[in-house]
Write a protein that holds these residues in place. Sequence first.
Motif, PDB file in Angstrom:
ATOM      1  N   UNK A   6       1.892  76.227 -37.961  1.00 55.20           N
ATOM      2  CA  UNK A   6       0.462  75.971 -37.786  1.00 55.20           C
ATOM      3  C   UNK A   6      -0.360  76.713 -38.831  1.00 55.20           C
ATOM      4  N   UNK A   7       0.022  77.943 -39.132  1.00 59.35           N
ATOM      5  CA  UNK A   7      -0.694  78.703 -40.152  1.00 59.35           C
ATOM      6  C   UNK A   7      -0.540  78.049 -41.531  1.00 59.35           C
ATOM      7  N   UNK A   8       0.651  77.586 -41.841  1.00 62.05           N
ATOM      8  CA  UNK A   8       0.870  76.923 -43.125  1.00 62.05           C
ATOM      9  C   UNK A   8       0.111  75.598 -43.206  1.00 62.05           C
ATOM     10  N   UNK A   9       0.083  74.851 -42.117  1.00 61.36           N
ATOM     11  CA  UNK A   9      -0.674  73.600 -42.096  1.00 61.36           C
ATOM     12  C   UNK A   9      -2.174  73.865 -42.231  1.00 61.36           C
ATOM     13  N   UNK A  10      -2.652  74.931 -41.616  1.00 62.62           N
ATOM     14  CA  UNK A  10      -4.059  75.304 -41.762  1.00 62.62           C
ATOM     15  C   UNK A  10      -4.352  75.706 -43.202  1.00 62.62           C
ATOM     16  N   UNK A  11      -3.436  76.427 -43.828  1.00 63.99           N
ATOM     17  CA  UNK A  11      -3.612  76.815 -45.228  1.00 63.99           C
ATOM     18  C   UNK A  11      -3.661  75.579 -46.126  1.00 63.99           C
ATOM     19  N   UNK A  12      -2.829  74.604 -45.844  1.00 59.93           N
ATOM     20  CA  UNK A  12      -2.861  73.351 -46.613  1.00 59.93           C
ATOM     21  C   UNK A  12      -4.201  72.649 -46.431  1.00 59.93           C
ATOM     22  N   UNK A  13      -4.694  72.629 -45.197  1.00 59.11           N
ATOM     23  CA  UNK A  13      -5.995  72.011 -44.929  1.00 59.11           C
ATOM     24  C   UNK A  13      -7.117  72.751 -45.659  1.00 59.11           C
ATOM     25  N   UNK A  14      -7.026  74.077 -45.723  1.00 62.41           N
ATOM     26  CA  UNK A  14      -8.036  74.870 -46.429  1.00 62.41           C
ATOM     27  C   UNK A  14      -8.029  74.524 -47.918  1.00 62.41           C
ATOM     28  N   UNK A  15      -6.855  74.396 -48.504  1.00 57.44           N
ATOM     29  CA  UNK A  15      -6.760  74.059 -49.929  1.00 57.44           C
ATOM     30  C   UNK A  15      -7.328  72.657 -50.181  1.00 57.44           C
ATOM     31  N   UNK A  16      -6.995  71.711 -49.316  1.00 59.22           N
ATOM     32  CA  UNK A  16      -7.501  70.338 -49.478  1.00 59.22           C
ATOM     33  C   UNK A  16      -9.020  70.314 -49.364  1.00 59.22           C
ATOM     34  N   UNK A  17      -9.554  71.011 -48.374  1.00 59.77           N
ATOM     35  CA  UNK A  17     -11.009  71.023 -48.188  1.00 59.77           C
ATOM     36  C   UNK A  17     -11.724  71.752 -49.326  1.00 59.77           C
ATOM     37  N   UNK A  33      -3.544  81.083 -47.395  1.00 60.34           N
ATOM     38  CA  UNK A  33      -2.751  81.584 -46.270  1.00 60.34           C
ATOM     39  C   UNK A  33      -3.481  82.747 -45.603  1.00 60.34           C
ATOM     40  N   UNK A  34      -4.094  83.615 -46.404  1.00 61.53           N
ATOM     41  CA  UNK A  34      -4.870  84.731 -45.841  1.00 61.53           C
ATOM     42  C   UNK A  34      -6.066  84.194 -45.063  1.00 61.53           C
ATOM     43  N   UNK A  35      -6.721  83.152 -45.582  1.00 61.19           N
ATOM     44  CA  UNK A  35      -7.849  82.532 -44.872  1.00 61.19           C
ATOM     45  C   UNK A  35      -7.378  81.981 -43.531  1.00 61.19           C
ATOM     46  N   UNK A 105      -5.215  66.495 -36.742  1.00 67.42           N
ATOM     47  CA  UNK A 105      -4.295  65.494 -37.299  1.00 67.42           C
ATOM     48  C   UNK A 105      -2.955  66.139 -37.654  1.00 67.42           C
ATOM     49  N   UNK A 106      -2.992  67.274 -38.356  1.00 66.55           N
ATOM     50  CA  UNK A 106      -1.753  67.917 -38.793  1.00 66.55           C
ATOM     51  C   UNK A 106      -0.959  68.483 -37.620  1.00 66.55           C
ATOM     52  N   UNK A 107      -1.642  69.031 -36.618  1.00 63.29           N
ATOM     53  CA  UNK A 107      -0.941  69.590 -35.463  1.00 63.29           C
ATOM     54  C   UNK A 107      -0.319  68.498 -34.601  1.00 63.29           C
ATOM     55  N   UNK A 108      -0.836  67.281 -34.696  1.00 61.04           N
ATOM     56  CA  UNK A 108      -0.251  66.198 -33.899  1.00 61.04           C
ATOM     57  C   UNK A 108       1.178  65.886 -34.353  1.00 61.04           C
ATOM     58  N   UNK A 109       1.508  66.219 -35.596  1.00 57.57           N
ATOM     59  CA  UNK A 109       2.869  66.003 -36.086  1.00 57.57           C
ATOM     60  C   UNK A 109       3.845  67.024 -35.485  1.00 57.57           C
ATOM     61  N   UNK A 110       3.327  68.141 -34.971  1.00 55.35           N
ATOM     62  CA  UNK A 110       4.182  69.179 -34.400  1.00 55.35           C
ATOM     63  C   UNK A 110       4.509  68.944 -32.927  1.00 55.35           C
ATOM     64  N   UNK A 111       3.807  68.034 -32.304  1.00 52.51           N
ATOM     65  CA  UNK A 111       4.031  67.802 -30.878  1.00 52.51           C
ATOM     66  C   UNK A 111       5.405  67.193 -30.650  1.00 52.51           C
ATOM     67  N   UNK A 112       6.057  67.703 -29.630  1.00 51.71           N
ATOM     68  CA  UNK A 112       7.376  67.186 -29.283  1.00 51.71           C
ATOM     69  C   UNK A 112       7.217  65.980 -28.387  1.00 51.71           C
ATOM     70  N   UNK A 113       8.058  65.013 -28.601  1.00 45.61           N
ATOM     71  CA  UNK A 113       8.016  63.817 -27.766  1.00 45.61           C
ATOM     72  C   UNK A 113       8.789  64.086 -26.479  1.00 45.61           C
TER      73      UNK A 113
END
Length: 116
Positions: A6-17, A33-35, A105-113
């Motif tokens: 989740x932290x890495x996905x948030x870091x990716x979102x921060x870079x994209x934004x 990543x620090x952000x 959106x990114x966290x929805x990929x982490x949900x287990x079915x």
Amino acid sequence: MKLILKMLLTAIAVVILAELLPGIHVDGYTSAIVVAIVLGLLRIFVRPLLILFTLPITILTLGLFLFVINAMIILLADKLIDGFAVSGFLYALLFSLLLSFFQSILYSFLKEKKQK
């Protein structure tokens, strides 16, 4: 393991934004990543206090003041992190809204079915 993802996905979102919004600047991936870490910590410790102190106005605005609280947390992260810069309150508000959208959106990929 899920927290690190989740932290890495948030870091990716921060870079994209930071690339999409002209008022947001991130020095690099390490700063992103620090952000992500600082935003997570601020949301855990500071956000509940801000919500408690601003409860009457939050109720009066039917919860819309929570967007302002999120923008204030983004601005606080701007002050705490050297490699992260936000130009103003409106960019912080827009960044906060878009970050929440990208995270959902990114966290929805982490949900287990669930298995039947």
